[in-house]
Design a protein around this motif. Sequence first.
Motif, PDB file in Angstrom:
ATOM      1  N   GLU A 354      -3.357  13.514  -0.552  1.00 27.04           N
ATOM      2  CA  GLU A 354      -4.107  14.732  -0.824  1.00 27.04           C
ATOM      3  C   GLU A 354      -3.661  15.280  -2.168  1.00 27.04           C
ATOM      4  O   GLU A 354      -2.481  15.186  -2.522  1.00 27.04           O
ATOM      5  CB  GLU A 354      -3.856  15.786   0.260  1.00 27.04           C
ATOM      6  N   PRO A 355      -4.602  15.855  -2.945  1.00 29.88           N
ATOM      7  CA  PRO A 355      -4.200  16.454  -4.226  1.00 29.88           C
ATOM      8  C   PRO A 355      -3.419  17.737  -4.007  1.00 29.88           C
ATOM      9  O   PRO A 355      -3.663  18.476  -3.041  1.00 29.88           O
ATOM     10  CB  PRO A 355      -5.540  16.719  -4.913  1.00 29.88           C
ATOM     11  N   LEU A 356      -2.454  17.991  -4.885  1.00 27.77           N
ATOM     12  CA  LEU A 356      -1.700  19.240  -4.826  1.00 27.77           C
ATOM     13  C   LEU A 356      -2.634  20.434  -4.982  1.00 27.77           C
ATOM     14  O   LEU A 356      -2.509  21.430  -4.278  1.00 27.77           O
ATOM     15  CB  LEU A 356      -0.627  19.250  -5.925  1.00 27.77           C
ATOM     16  N   ASN A 357      -3.571  20.318  -5.906  1.00 27.58           N
ATOM     17  CA  ASN A 357      -4.551  21.375  -6.155  1.00 27.58           C
ATOM     18  C   ASN A 357      -5.731  21.202  -5.202  1.00 27.58           C
ATOM     19  O   ASN A 357      -6.544  20.304  -5.355  1.00 27.58           O
ATOM     20  CB  ASN A 357      -5.022  21.322  -7.612  1.00 27.58           C
ATOM     21  N   LYS A 358      -5.817  22.077  -4.211  1.00 26.28           N
ATOM     22  CA  LYS A 358      -6.851  21.950  -3.176  1.00 26.28           C
ATOM     23  C   LYS A 358      -8.260  22.245  -3.694  1.00 26.28           C
ATOM     24  O   LYS A 358      -9.245  21.949  -3.022  1.00 26.28           O
ATOM     25  CB  LYS A 358      -6.538  22.893  -2.006  1.00 26.28           C
ATOM     26  N   SER A 359      -8.357  22.837  -4.886  1.00 28.54           N
ATOM     27  CA  SER A 359      -9.689  23.142  -5.423  1.00 28.54           C
ATOM     28  C   SER A 359     -10.347  21.919  -6.055  1.00 28.54           C
ATOM     29  O   SER A 359     -11.526  21.950  -6.400  1.00 28.54           O
ATOM     30  CB  SER A 359      -9.592  24.264  -6.464  1.00 28.54           C
ATOM     31  N   ILE A 360      -9.596  20.845  -6.229  1.00 28.12           N
ATOM     32  CA  ILE A 360     -10.149  19.627  -6.827  1.00 28.12           C
ATOM     33  C   ILE A 360     -11.099  18.955  -5.847  1.00 28.12           C
ATOM     34  O   ILE A 360     -10.775  18.775  -4.667  1.00 28.12           O
ATOM     35  CB  ILE A 360      -9.029  18.654  -7.240  1.00 28.12           C
ATOM     36  N   GLU A 361     -12.263  18.569  -6.332  1.00 28.13           N
ATOM     37  CA  GLU A 361     -13.211  17.819  -5.518  1.00 28.13           C
ATOM     38  C   GLU A 361     -12.690  16.390  -5.388  1.00 28.13           C
ATOM     39  O   GLU A 361     -12.556  15.666  -6.375  1.00 28.13           O
ATOM     40  CB  GLU A 361     -14.583  17.824  -6.168  1.00 28.13           C
ATOM     41  N   VAL A 362     -12.348  15.977  -4.162  1.00 24.39           N
ATOM     42  CA  VAL A 362     -11.697  14.679  -3.962  1.00 24.39           C
ATOM     43  C   VAL A 362     -12.572  13.520  -4.426  1.00 24.39           C
ATOM     44  O   VAL A 362     -12.067  12.469  -4.817  1.00 24.39           O
ATOM     45  CB  VAL A 362     -11.286  14.490  -2.487  1.00 24.39           C
ATOM     46  N   SER A 363     -13.888  13.699  -4.392  1.00 20.98           N
ATOM     47  CA  SER A 363     -14.780  12.623  -4.839  1.00 20.98           C
ATOM     48  C   SER A 363     -14.595  12.321  -6.321  1.00 20.98           C
ATOM     49  O   SER A 363     -14.870  11.202  -6.771  1.00 20.98           O
ATOM     50  CB  SER A 363     -16.239  12.984  -4.550  1.00 20.98           C
ATOM     51  N   SER A 364     -14.111  13.304  -7.091  1.00 13.70           N
ATOM     52  CA  SER A 364     -13.888  13.086  -8.526  1.00 13.70           C
ATOM     53  C   SER A 364     -12.690  12.187  -8.783  1.00 13.70           C
ATOM     54  O   SER A 364     -12.505  11.686  -9.888  1.00 13.70           O
ATOM     55  CB  SER A 364     -13.689  14.426  -9.244  1.00 13.70           C
ATOM     56  N   LEU A 365     -11.857  11.983  -7.761  1.00 12.07           N
ATOM     57  CA  LEU A 365     -10.665  11.144  -7.906  1.00 12.07           C
ATOM     58  C   LEU A 365     -10.922   9.697  -7.495  1.00 12.07           C
ATOM     59  O   LEU A 365     -10.071   8.835  -7.718  1.00 12.07           O
ATOM     60  CB  LEU A 365      -9.520  11.711  -7.065  1.00 12.07           C
ATOM     61  N   LEU A 366     -12.063   9.437  -6.900  1.00 15.22           N
ATOM     62  CA  LEU A 366     -12.377   8.096  -6.417  1.00 15.22           C
ATOM     63  C   LEU A 366     -12.351   7.087  -7.568  1.00 15.22           C
ATOM     64  O   LEU A 366     -12.974   7.296  -8.605  1.00 15.22           O
ATOM     65  CB  LEU A 366     -13.753   8.086  -5.755  1.00 15.22           C
ATOM     66  N   GLY A 367     -11.615   6.011  -7.396  1.00 16.83           N
ATOM     67  CA  GLY A 367     -11.544   4.962  -8.410  1.00 16.83           C
ATOM     68  C   GLY A 367     -10.464   5.172  -9.446  1.00 16.83           C
ATOM     69  O   GLY A 367     -10.202   4.278 -10.259  1.00 16.83           O
ATOM     70  N   LYS A 368      -9.799   6.341  -9.435  1.00 19.48           N
ATOM     71  CA  LYS A 368      -8.734   6.583 -10.408  1.00 19.48           C
ATOM     72  C   LYS A 368      -7.476   5.796 -10.021  1.00 19.48           C
ATOM     73  O   LYS A 368      -7.196   5.583  -8.844  1.00 19.48           O
ATOM     74  CB  LYS A 368      -8.393   8.072 -10.486  1.00 19.48           C
ATOM     75  N   THR A 369      -6.730   5.385 -11.035  1.00 19.46           N
ATOM     76  CA  THR A 369      -5.477   4.675 -10.794  1.00 19.46           C
ATOM     77  C   THR A 369      -4.336   5.673 -10.707  1.00 19.46           C
ATOM     78  O   THR A 369      -4.200   6.539 -11.569  1.00 19.46           O
ATOM     79  CB  THR A 369      -5.192   3.668 -11.917  1.00 19.46           C
ATOM     80  N   ILE A 370      -3.535   5.567  -9.655  1.00 25.14           N
ATOM     81  CA  ILE A 370      -2.387   6.447  -9.487  1.00 25.14           C
ATOM     82  C   ILE A 370      -1.102   5.637  -9.577  1.00 25.14           C
ATOM     83  O   ILE A 370      -1.090   4.433  -9.347  1.00 25.14           O
ATOM     84  CB  ILE A 370      -2.433   7.196  -8.134  1.00 25.14           C
ATOM     85  N   GLU A 371      -0.012   6.329  -9.927  1.00 20.77           N
ATOM     86  CA  GLU A 371       1.314   5.736  -9.917  1.00 20.77           C
ATOM     87  C   GLU A 371       2.209   6.578  -9.027  1.00 20.77           C
ATOM     88  O   GLU A 371       2.210   7.801  -9.123  1.00 20.77           O
ATOM     89  CB  GLU A 371       1.906   5.657 -11.337  1.00 20.77           C
ATOM     90  N   PHE A 372       2.970   5.906  -8.176  1.00 14.51           N
ATOM     91  CA  PHE A 372       3.874   6.622  -7.279  1.00 14.51           C
ATOM     92  C   PHE A 372       5.149   6.999  -7.995  1.00 14.51           C
ATOM     93  O   PHE A 372       5.631   6.289  -8.874  1.00 14.51           O
ATOM     94  CB  PHE A 372       4.189   5.777  -6.042  1.00 14.51           C
ATOM     95  N   MET A 373       5.697   8.148  -7.580  1.00 11.80           N
ATOM     96  CA  MET A 373       6.912   8.662  -8.178  1.00 11.80           C
ATOM     97  C   MET A 373       7.964   8.852  -7.100  1.00 11.80           C
ATOM     98  O   MET A 373       7.817   8.397  -5.976  1.00 11.80           O
ATOM     99  CB  MET A 373       6.616   9.981  -8.903  1.00 11.80           C
ATOM    100  N   GLU A 374       9.052   9.599  -7.467  1.00 13.44           N
ATOM    101  CA  GLU A 374      10.143   9.828  -6.530  1.00 13.44           C
ATOM    102  C   GLU A 374       9.717  10.792  -5.437  1.00 13.44           C
ATOM    103  O   GLU A 374       8.744  11.513  -5.584  1.00 13.44           O
ATOM    104  CB  GLU A 374      11.369  10.394  -7.265  1.00 13.44           C
ATOM    105  N   PRO A 375      10.441  10.827  -4.283  1.00  8.85           N
ATOM    106  CA  PRO A 375      10.082  11.733  -3.193  1.00  8.85           C
ATOM    107  C   PRO A 375      10.168  13.188  -3.604  1.00  8.85           C
ATOM    108  O   PRO A 375      10.906  13.543  -4.521  1.00  8.85           O
ATOM    109  CB  PRO A 375      11.138  11.409  -2.109  1.00  8.85           C
ATOM    110  N   ILE A 376       9.425  14.053  -2.891  1.00  6.75           N
ATOM    111  CA  ILE A 376       9.472  15.487  -3.144  1.00  6.75           C
ATOM    112  C   ILE A 376      10.846  16.012  -2.768  1.00  6.75           C
ATOM    113  O   ILE A 376      11.377  15.687  -1.720  1.00  6.75           O
ATOM    114  CB  ILE A 376       8.407  16.216  -2.300  1.00  6.75           C
ATOM    115  N   ARG A 377      11.415  16.873  -3.623  1.00  5.83           N
ATOM    116  CA  ARG A 377      12.704  17.487  -3.324  1.00  5.83           C
ATOM    117  C   ARG A 377      12.495  18.776  -2.558  1.00  5.83           C
ATOM    118  O   ARG A 377      11.597  19.510  -2.830  1.00  5.83           O
ATOM    119  CB  ARG A 377      13.487  17.775  -4.613  1.00  5.83           C
TER     120      ARG A 377
END
Length: 377
Positions: A354-377
């Motif tokens: 899920e995006p941190l910013n809840k106002s983002i339309e999730v359909s706009s993220l479809l097909g984007k490449t993501i990179e994983f980072m370290e766990p949340i502190r």
Amino acid sequence: MIKKCYTLWVLLIGILLPLICNANQTLRIIEATGRAVIQDNSNLTDARRIALEDAIFLAAIHGGAQVNGFSSVDMDTTISDHFTVQPAGKILDFDIIEEKVSGDHYEVSIRAAVGRLTSGQCSVRSTMAITKFSPTFLFSKKVPAWLQELAREVDFTLTEVISRSEKFSLTNASNVKLEINKLSKIDDNYDYKALTTGRVRVQNGDFAYQPKITISITNSKKNIENELFVTFELLSRLYHGSTYLLATEAKYSTIIKLRSTTPWRSLDILTKKTNDQISKSILSGIHGHIENLREQVNCIPLSAKLKFSDGKLTVDLGQIHGVTTNNLAVSSGTNTPYTIMYVTKTTANSSTLEPLNKSIEVSSLLGKTIEFMEPIR
């Protein structure tokens, strides 16, 4: 005056030292609340904007701070100390979690991702899944049969070293040729070989491994001495699963003197290396070569393309790749420099985000490449 200045410095250090120390952290999730006085009840826009700016500044300060100071002397020769505090962390993305009017103040609370993203970050992989395909052998014409057999022993040793490593999960397909063009283009649903005998494929997040072993014999003549050398080279190439694009490669090479021919036959016999000595010399470098390859793989970003599954954003990476529900992921942003996402659910081979910013339309993220980072502190 000196005592006052000393007390002021101690107080500032006590307040700001934890913030300065936090500046070295790569990424933090911060919650902060900004406030602004409502000047005009009929128009809350200005108060809302100022409160949001205040919240963003406070979040950035919590992510680390830089303190600059200077002293000035006025006409009465009174020394005054001045300090400026600037955020060291950058707001990468944020979400407004609450807005309200409290008395004569407007309050905005945000959750922000604060820090710095560097290209040198290593991935979150705990183990690396590798499918080893058949090696490529390249021999010059003068290479004797025993050296060709040594090349096959090198390939066997590679398989053994990788299989014993806790950092690798090996699928041995050493009898299968890696055909990148076919794997990247052919649809298995309509391919005769895939439908009848099956085709070895490598999943996203895993790696296809193909070693290339080259051996050549060279001559070198120095005055009355004629020397014979063997040049050994091992090139290990790793390809990304699914796309089969080159991920990284490592090279191990060595040159060993086989023998020399001089007018003194006794000296030639004494200096000649045995086949066993040459074999041990070449094989001794395999462990270091695989360790070098492992270090390179560990710093390849763990990335995938976002897709929809049951109305949610998912990727084909999961627990076997080291992803947990505490992991953050990042992609390019629209209104902010980056879009920060967090993992809400994982299975062996997939993760829901899920995006941190809840106002983002999730359909706009479809097909984007993501990179994983370290766990949340």
